[in-house]
Design an enzyme around this catalytic site. Sequence first.
Site, mmCIF file in Angstrom:
data_model
loop_
_atom_site.group_PDB
_atom_site.id
_atom_site.type_symbol
_atom_site.label_atom_id
_atom_site.label_comp_id
_atom_site.label_asym_id
_atom_site.label_seq_id
_atom_site.Cartn_x
_atom_site.Cartn_y
_atom_site.Cartn_z
ATOM 1 N N ASP A 420 36.738 17.443 -4.837
ATOM 2 C CA ASP A 420 36.666 16.166 -4.121
ATOM 3 C C ASP A 420 35.722 16.273 -2.920
ATOM 4 O O ASP A 420 35.958 17.075 -2.010
ATOM 5 C CB ASP A 420 38.103 15.819 -3.675
ATOM 6 C CG ASP A 420 38.255 14.381 -3.259
ATOM 7 O OD1 ASP A 420 37.232 13.682 -3.159
ATOM 8 O OD2 ASP A 420 39.405 13.965 -3.025
ATOM 9 N N GLY A 462 31.537 8.106 -7.228
ATOM 10 C CA GLY A 462 30.419 7.438 -7.910
ATOM 11 C C GLY A 462 29.091 7.513 -7.174
ATOM 12 O O GLY A 462 28.106 6.912 -7.612
ATOM 13 N N ASP A 483 38.959 5.074 -4.522
ATOM 14 C CA ASP A 483 40.346 5.234 -4.967
ATOM 15 C C ASP A 483 40.919 3.910 -5.488
ATOM 16 O O ASP A 483 41.002 2.926 -4.752
ATOM 17 C CB ASP A 483 41.207 5.743 -3.809
ATOM 18 C CG ASP A 483 40.791 7.149 -3.388
ATOM 19 O OD1 ASP A 483 39.749 7.641 -3.873
ATOM 20 O OD2 ASP A 483 41.509 7.753 -2.570
HETATM 21 C C1 GLA Z 1 40.394 11.231 -2.216
HETATM 22 C C2 GLA Z 1 40.437 11.140 -3.733
HETATM 23 C C3 GLA Z 1 41.852 10.864 -4.188
HETATM 24 C C4 GLA Z 1 42.791 11.950 -3.670
HETATM 25 C C5 GLA Z 1 42.659 12.105 -2.162
HETATM 26 C C6 GLA Z 1 43.368 13.337 -1.648
HETATM 27 O O1 GLA Z 1 40.700 10.034 -1.609
HETATM 28 O O2 GLA Z 1 39.574 10.148 -4.191
HETATM 29 O O3 GLA Z 1 41.911 10.785 -5.591
HETATM 30 O O4 GLA Z 1 42.497 13.159 -4.308
HETATM 31 O O5 GLA Z 1 41.298 12.222 -1.772
HETATM 32 O O6 GLA Z 1 43.249 13.486 -0.276
#
Ligand code: GLA
Length: 673
Positions: A420, A462, A483
């Site tokens: 991430d 993205g 998200d």
């Molecule tokens: C980001 C990701 C989520 C999740 C959080 C965790 O927002 O996009 O899917 O993994 O981090 O902190």
Amino acid sequence: MNIKTNIKNAPIHFPLLLLLSTFSIIFFPALITHSDENNTYYLDDLNLSIVKQGWGEHPKKNLSCVGNPIKINGTTYQRGVGTHANATFYILLDGSASKFEAILGIDDETEGNGSAFIRFYGDNKLLHTSQTLTGNKPPEKVSINLEGISNFIISIIDAYDGISFDHVDLADAVFTMAHGKPELTTRPKEKPYILTPSPAPSPRINSPRVIAVRPGSPFLFRIPCTGERPIQFHLEGLPEGLTVNSEGIITGTIKNRTPDTYPIQITATNNHGKDQNTLKIVVSETLALTPPMGWNHWYIHYDKITADIIKQSADLMITSGMADVGYQYVNIDDCWANAKEHHDPMRVGPERNENGDILPNKHFPNMKDLTDYIHSKGLRAGIYSSPGPQTCAGFTGSYQHEEQDAKKFAEWGFDFLKYDWCSYSKILSPKKIENLKKPYQQMGDILKKLDRDIVFNLCQYGMGAVWKWGKEVGGNSWRTAGDLGYELLQYHDVARRNASHWEYTGPGAWNDPDYLLIGYIVDPTTMGEPKPCPLTPSEQYSYMSLWCLMASPLFFSGDMTRLDEFTLNILCNPEVIEINQDPMGIQGHPIIINKEQNYEIWIKPLSDRSTAIGIFNLDEIEQNIAVQWNEIGLSENQKVRDLWRQTDLGTHNKSFTTSIPRRGVALLKLTPI
Ligand code: GLA
């Protein structure tokens, strides 16, 4: 707040009043009654905080959605409601309204951008569809007859092109009522309805039917099979090095290290009958030949996750029947490492030990024990990290320890990594494409060298059109947007955007629109108590259908301990999942968008020459929708099967018509005869 503008309360202009009343009495006796009884109520005076919209909190009173004075095509309006697609206003009228008037347009603040249209419904009938409103276009003035209508709906629709700049104004929006007053209300409740029959007691071998392993890597796969246990599994063609146990869990390491495909004939037998099917084990460098399926903790446990919850979720993946229809990965998201500061002292601690090894927090006392537990059930384990120094929730990231962490994850026994972006912007600017690729290429290369298979999930929302290069840097899937939890009500728009990248998907490379947020979830905007998914049951059928048509990774992210019958019926229909897991791996996408009826038809060609189609009724009312074979590129007679109901609907030679509930779907498999 006085929401009533009554003629009696208006400023009094005596000579005019005298003149008017005399005139009325003499010439139009009926007018007196009319003036006395008809009250006007402005839409902007209603409780707008009830309405949710696609962007921004709620519609605004007398201002555009970003807070400017309402201005359409050069004219400023004192009153009105500024909203944003997509939004729906549900209004109770009690049959006492006579009309609704408004001036509809896109606010000038978008400088010519944005497009949307508005549909008005009354008591389950469409009353009016506006023209497509676009920036800098003259507004449309509407006067809608509401006589006898009790439930009035105003639905702001994004014109199917995404919601960007869809700043919709309803200027001078006003109801005329004989008595009573309009009331904004929440969307009507819909009772959960179960379409999918319970699994038969006899065995059915389910997807995935193609599974990859890299040469020399350990293999683990639990045959997904519904039916009453115990089930005896008999396998033919298992390559040397693999064995199957009594529960249908295949383990071992294939001796032959050359790329090859092993078609395994599986026979599953129990007291009620038997099923036979082929499972292809493919020895190749490419993993995730079908979209990964499993559970991820994020949207229910956030920073409260513990190893015990993960173990319990693995148990439940088996006992709920999810594993029998193909769910396989049990994935830890953020918050398993240490943070510098956290309200839970058990999550605070050193980032790494003296050797530089990343340290799990006290809620994860033994990672190896945890993955052993998951593996003992025939399931696979997933972990999470960031290329940045910290994860999004502020826990240790892998920056400058990439290889060491990847090796640790492999040593612990993980089979999946979500990587991430989070704080990596502190290291390199996300504005440059080479910077965006760099950390993923680096981790992708490291993972390839490990002697354990780790499916690689890119999470960077993205940026830089990741779908174009995610595969090249070693990714098996990549999030195509932010998200979903923050825009769950916009799931259809999110799906549409995700599907626009359909050409980049294929076996081993999947567009990821984020998780399945159904059942009990915690809304990330409030972080309150777990609540049932805010989508209606029909919308949940649509949501799952979209994810299956799009060949999206299928990760449930709700509460495994509160899987009710309805949620399981959405998650666990093996025929629906088969569409998702089709080995050809083509991503479905919309091919018909019908504005007059507000529906979409999506298609996904399947490997057996059949076609999956989803007919999505986007309207607020039930509709009969017809699909003509020639409109969707089909010609022959087609056998139609309703996948949610698992029922054949006969052979149709030109078209098929079906009734679809509001915001619902018909998910069909068409097989040419
Ligand atoms: C980001 C990701 C989520 C999740 C959080 C965790 O927002 O996009 O899917 O993994 O981090 O902190």
